[in-house]
Design a protein around this motif. Sequence first.
Motif, short mmCIF file in Angstrom:
data_model
loop_
_atom_site.label_atom_id
_atom_site.label_comp_id
_atom_site.label_asym_id
_atom_site.label_seq_id
_atom_site.Cartn_x
_atom_site.Cartn_y
_atom_site.Cartn_z
N SER A 182 1.23 -1.29 0.20
CA SER A 182 0.45 -0.31 -0.10
C SER A 182 0.82 1.19 0.30
CB SER A 182 -1.28 0.02 0.67
OG SER A 182 -0.54 0.01 2.46
N TYR A 183 0.29 2.25 0.07
CA TYR A 183 1.37 3.53 0.28
C TYR A 183 0.16 4.93 0.02
CZ TYR A 183 -0.43 5.15 -4.49
OH TYR A 183 -1.27 5.55 -5.56
N ALA A 184 0.13 5.68 0.71
CA ALA A 184 -0.13 7.26 0.88
C ALA A 184 0.71 7.81 0.45
CB ALA A 184 -0.59 7.19 2.12
N ALA A 185 -0.34 9.35 0.07
CA ALA A 185 1.32 10.05 0.20
C ALA A 185 0.26 12.06 0.62
CB ALA A 185 1.36 10.80 -1.39
N ASN A 186 1.87 13.09 0.40
CA ASN A 186 0.70 14.05 0.69
C ASN A 186 1.33 14.96 -0.03
OD1 ASN A 186 3.35 14.68 1.65
ND2 ASN A 186 2.37 14.92 3.96
#
Length: 144
Positions: free
Chosen positions: A85-89
């Motif tokens: 999984s990944y997340a970003a700002n």
Amino acid sequence: MKLFYLLPIAVFVFFASACSKINDNQPTVVLPTGTFTGQFLKIHLNPVTSKYDTSKANLQLTLSQSTGFTITGDTTTLHAGSYGSYAANAYYIQFVDQTYNAAKPGSKYHLQGVYNYLYNGTQLVMYVNYADTLSLQYNFAKSN
């Protein structure tokens, strides 16, 4: 005399109202999604020669907000094939690699942890630097 007591209240109200304004200058975050192809670079300072050694691998990165990420391509020696999984700002992108085992890190690099990134809709550059001795860089172009 009454004016003297009202002055601190007026100053407080002025500063409170100035700090409570909504900042409309927030960067627009365009999260990278799709398939990207490019190179992984490991740039390492050789302690013996005091020169930088560079190793490369051609990779394909697929990013989907609903299913996560996958890394494929030349995963035989330098970089591991993986998924997670990944997340970003606006500035950082974080990967949680489901194949990475911190107890047995192995000899291949994984797309694991927090990276600085730049994305303009077609080019995706991610990097992390460890002091002055090691830099891991991903230079991708969107392929679909």
